[in-house]
Design an enzyme around this catalytic site. Sequence first.
Site, PDB file in Angstrom:
ATOM      1  N   GLU A 131       0.812  -1.214   0.000  1.00 53.06           N
ATOM      2  CA  GLU A 131       0.000   0.000   0.000  1.00 53.06           C
ATOM      3  C   GLU A 131       0.843   1.261   0.000  1.00 53.06           C
ATOM      4  OE1 GLU A 131      -2.745  -0.512   3.221  1.00 53.06           O
ATOM      5  OE2 GLU A 131      -3.754  -2.133   2.158  1.00 53.06           O
TER       6      GLU A 131
ATOM      7  N   CYS B  71       3.324   8.332   1.226  1.00 53.21           N
ATOM      8  CA  CYS B  71       3.806   7.361   2.210  1.00 53.21           C
ATOM      9  C   CYS B  71       4.015   6.026   1.477  1.00 53.21           C
ATOM     10  CB  CYS B  71       2.754   7.234   3.314  1.00 53.21           C
ATOM     11  SG  CYS B  71       3.139   6.001   4.536  1.00 53.21           S
TER      12      CYS B  71
ATOM     13  N   CYS C 198       6.324  -7.427   7.277  1.00 52.83           N
ATOM     14  CA  CYS C 198       7.438  -6.932   8.097  1.00 52.83           C
ATOM     15  C   CYS C 198       7.915  -8.065   8.987  1.00 52.83           C
ATOM     16  CB  CYS C 198       6.969  -5.747   8.950  1.00 52.83           C
ATOM     17  SG  CYS C 198       8.300  -4.916   9.851  1.00 52.83           S
TER      18      CYS C 198
ATOM     19  N   CYS D 232       5.805  -5.441  16.010  1.00 50.28           N
ATOM     20  CA  CYS D 232       5.409  -4.458  17.004  1.00 50.28           C
ATOM     21  C   CYS D 232       3.954  -4.746  17.365  1.00 50.28           C
ATOM     22  CB  CYS D 232       5.599  -3.051  16.470  1.00 50.28           C
ATOM     23  SG  CYS D 232       7.316  -2.749  15.975  1.00 50.28           S
TER      24      CYS D 232
ATOM     25  N   CYS E  66       0.936  -2.829  15.733  1.00 48.31           N
ATOM     26  CA  CYS E  66       0.985  -2.554  14.295  1.00 48.31           C
ATOM     27  C   CYS E  66       0.324  -3.662  13.488  1.00 48.31           C
ATOM     28  CB  CYS E  66       2.437  -2.378  13.863  1.00 48.31           C
ATOM     29  SG  CYS E  66       2.610  -2.193  12.080  1.00 48.31           S
TER      30      CYS E  66
ATOM     31  N   GLY F 270       6.411  -2.244   6.300  1.00 49.74           N
ATOM     32  CA  GLY F 270       7.773  -2.758   6.331  1.00 49.74           C
ATOM     33  C   GLY F 270       8.779  -1.881   7.032  1.00 49.74           C
TER      34      GLY F 270
ATOM     35  N   SER G  83      11.488   6.241   8.149  1.00 52.93           N
ATOM     36  CA  SER G  83      11.081   5.880   9.504  1.00 52.93           C
ATOM     37  C   SER G  83      11.588   4.485   9.838  1.00 52.93           C
ATOM     38  CB  SER G  83       9.552   5.914   9.606  1.00 52.93           C
ATOM     39  OG  SER G  83       9.122   5.438  10.862  1.00 52.93           O
TER      40      SER G  83
ATOM     41  N   LEU H 261       9.917   5.383  18.556  1.00 53.82           N
ATOM     42  CA  LEU H 261      10.392   5.131  19.920  1.00 53.82           C
ATOM     43  C   LEU H 261       9.315   4.404  20.743  1.00 53.82           C
ATOM     44  CD1 LEU H 261      12.793   5.603  21.807  1.00 53.82           C
ATOM     45  CD2 LEU H 261      11.751   7.783  22.469  1.00 53.82           C
TER      46      LEU H 261
ATOM     47  N   ASN I 230      -4.187   3.951  16.341  1.00 56.27           N
ATOM     48  CA  ASN I 230      -5.281   3.684  15.414  1.00 56.27           C
ATOM     49  C   ASN I 230      -5.661   2.209  15.557  1.00 56.27           C
ATOM     50  OD1 ASN I 230      -7.080   4.448  13.484  1.00 56.27           O
ATOM     51  ND2 ASN I 230      -5.546   4.988  11.949  1.00 56.27           N
TER      52      ASN I 230
ATOM     53  N   CYS J 259      -0.619   5.756   8.041  1.00 55.50           N
ATOM     54  CA  CYS J 259       0.708   5.178   7.818  1.00 55.50           C
ATOM     55  C   CYS J 259       1.014   4.189   8.932  1.00 55.50           C
ATOM     56  CB  CYS J 259       1.768   6.269   7.876  1.00 55.50           C
ATOM     57  SG  CYS J 259       2.058   7.049   6.320  1.00 55.50           S
TER      58      CYS J 259
HETATM   59  N1  SAH Z   1       8.756   0.063  10.139  1.00 55.62           N
HETATM   60  C1  SAH Z   1       8.948   1.463  10.228  1.00 55.62           C
HETATM   61  C2  SAH Z   1       8.095   2.263   9.289  1.00 55.62           C
HETATM   62  C3  SAH Z   1       6.678   1.839   9.101  1.00 55.62           C
HETATM   63  S1  SAH Z   1       5.625   2.049  10.499  1.00 55.62           S
HETATM   64  C4  SAH Z   1       8.744   1.919  11.654  1.00 55.62           C
HETATM   65  O1  SAH Z   1       8.265   1.145  12.476  1.00 55.62           O
HETATM   66  O2  SAH Z   1       9.102   3.060  11.944  1.00 55.62           O
HETATM   67  C5  SAH Z   1       5.318   3.823  10.481  1.00 55.62           C
HETATM   68  C6  SAH Z   1       4.819   4.389  11.827  1.00 55.62           C
HETATM   69  O3  SAH Z   1       3.446   4.041  12.104  1.00 55.62           O
HETATM   70  C7  SAH Z   1       5.618   3.873  13.008  1.00 55.62           C
HETATM   71  O4  SAH Z   1       5.958   4.895  13.895  1.00 55.62           O
HETATM   72  C8  SAH Z   1       4.655   2.912  13.611  1.00 55.62           C
HETATM   73  O5  SAH Z   1       4.989   2.641  14.917  1.00 55.62           O
HETATM   74  C9  SAH Z   1       3.333   3.610  13.440  1.00 55.62           C
HETATM   75  N2  SAH Z   1       2.173   2.733  13.653  1.00 55.62           N
HETATM   76  C10 SAH Z   1       2.093   1.406  13.418  1.00 55.62           C
HETATM   77  N3  SAH Z   1       0.867   0.928  13.745  1.00 55.62           N
HETATM   78  C11 SAH Z   1       0.148   1.970  14.197  1.00 55.62           C
HETATM   79  C12 SAH Z   1      -1.193   2.106  14.687  1.00 55.62           C
HETATM   80  N4  SAH Z   1      -2.019   1.076  14.753  1.00 55.62           N
HETATM   81  N5  SAH Z   1      -1.604   3.334  15.076  1.00 55.62           N
HETATM   82  C13 SAH Z   1      -0.776   4.399  14.981  1.00 55.62           C
HETATM   83  N6  SAH Z   1       0.498   4.326  14.524  1.00 55.62           N
HETATM   84  C14 SAH Z   1       0.972   3.122  14.144  1.00 55.62           C
HETATM   85 FE1  SF4 Z   2       7.222  -3.356  11.172  1.00 53.26          FE
HETATM   86 FE2  SF4 Z   2       7.154  -0.683  11.647  1.00 53.26          FE
HETATM   87 FE3  SF4 Z   2       4.953  -2.223  11.973  1.00 53.26          FE
HETATM   88 FE4  SF4 Z   2       6.981  -2.452  13.687  1.00 53.26          FE
HETATM   89  S1  SF4 Z   2       5.701  -0.616  13.356  1.00 53.26           S
HETATM   90  S2  SF4 Z   2       5.839  -4.171  12.755  1.00 53.26           S
HETATM   91  S3  SF4 Z   2       8.735  -2.171  12.341  1.00 53.26           S
HETATM   92  S4  SF4 Z   2       6.013  -1.836  10.044  1.00 53.26           S
END
Ligand code: SAH
Ligand code: SF4
Length: 404
Positions: free
Chosen positions: A136, A151, A158, A162, A165, A215, A247, A270, A346, A389
């Site tokens: 996407e 974006c 990935c 996390c 995510c 990713g 990021s 972070l 989110n 994102c």
């Molecule tokens: N893998 C990289 C980039 C993609 S994630 C990273 O983790 O930085 C981009 C951003 O969206 C990250 O800061 C991630 O933590 C955040 N993110 C992921 N899931 C989310 C959610 N459900 N609600 C809000 N932000 C989220």
């Molecule tokens: Fe991967 Fe970023 Fe999602 Fe963590 S927040 S699972 S590093 S895409």
Amino acid sequence: MTDLASPPAVATEAGAGTDRLTPSERDRILAKAALFSPPPAVLADGRRELVGLSREEMTQALAEIGEKPFRTKQLWHWIYHQGVTDFARMSSIAKPLQAKLAERFVVGRPVAATVQTSSDETRKFLFRFRDGQEAETVYIPDRREDRGAVCISSQVGCTLSCRFCHTGTQGLVRNLGTAEIVGQFMAARDSYGEWPSPRGETPRLLSTIVLMGMGEPLYNYDNVARAMRIVMDGEGIGLSRRRITLSTSGVVPMMDRCGEELGVNLAVSLHAVRDELRDEIVPLNRKYPIAELIAACRRYPAASNARRITFEYVMLRGVNDSEAEARELVRLIAGIPAKVNLIPFNPWPGSAYLPSTREQLDRFAQIVMDAGFASPIRMPRGRDILAACGQLRTESRRTRPVAA
Ligand code: SAH
Ligand code: SF4
């Protein structure tokens, strides 16, 4: 940049972890990335994709069909400045050569399997690549100006998981190739009719790139770096490195390399200020803990007061959103030219967390602001189309082909 921490402070913060920064550790990460390589950018009929080749590779490919190096400059202009995909439209190239090029090469785009535009003008593309895999891309317009950010995804899925995510729930299918990464931006531009590439300060909608889609870009470093070099090339798309933000969840050894080689802006996910909690919600922390991550930020070469590091902090109710944590956050990042992006969580179907309350968000933001850091609360855009994102997931793809 002289206001960054002094070397002794870096050495103390990195502690015993400096062995993690050795070339062998970088090699290990790159070797692992190779296991998830994208398929070769060649069609079933043998035609080779030109998008994604460096200038040198394009010159080489042209030499193989007996063409001189100056053709690279011509093709580069048509492909990346004009956005042309059909050789027959490359009017500075004679017809016989157009035909010869069309026999051997292709200038492709990922196919938009779906395009959804949200009520707030956010547009989400689900792009399908040649092997059927999908990722996407989201265009997020700036509310105040006629511009916006694209974006971009770096992987299908990935490897990291996390806890908050959506992408992290699907594992890694494969890395995206250079052509697929550049192609997301080019196809988004097609959708807005923004060719030829605007020059200089001409207003343009697709004015920045954020590598914040699906990713972990630093686990696909080679392809991401190649793609960013292409979009930064001044004779083509010509985006400045100041208009690109990568990021990362904190792949420390590759952060150094990214800063040295690409010099793009850095955003760091972070999300927690204590290792115990970060180990749980960003499991990569077990490998590269907070002190090492912060030390890598302090030495990030492309950071300055004009180009601050963004710390992303997803606000999870009752988990990481206390005032004590806000105070610890400002202590951790003291002295780094930084801003803090507070992201309301989110939720997605099956997620284990709740977003912080508005009051708690404001209290947290106030502490961060009082310490002198900008701390915008990034409202999720495109909520109605699940386009924020980092929480992207390809719903249409359920099976996971195993990488060879
Ligand atoms: N893998 C990289 C980039 C993609 S994630 C990273 O983790 O930085 C981009 C951003 O969206 C990250 O800061 C991630 O933590 C955040 N993110 C992921 N899931 C989310 C959610 N459900 N609600 C809000 N932000 C989220
Ligand atoms: Fe991967 Fe970023 Fe999602 Fe963590 S927040 S699972 S590093 S895409």
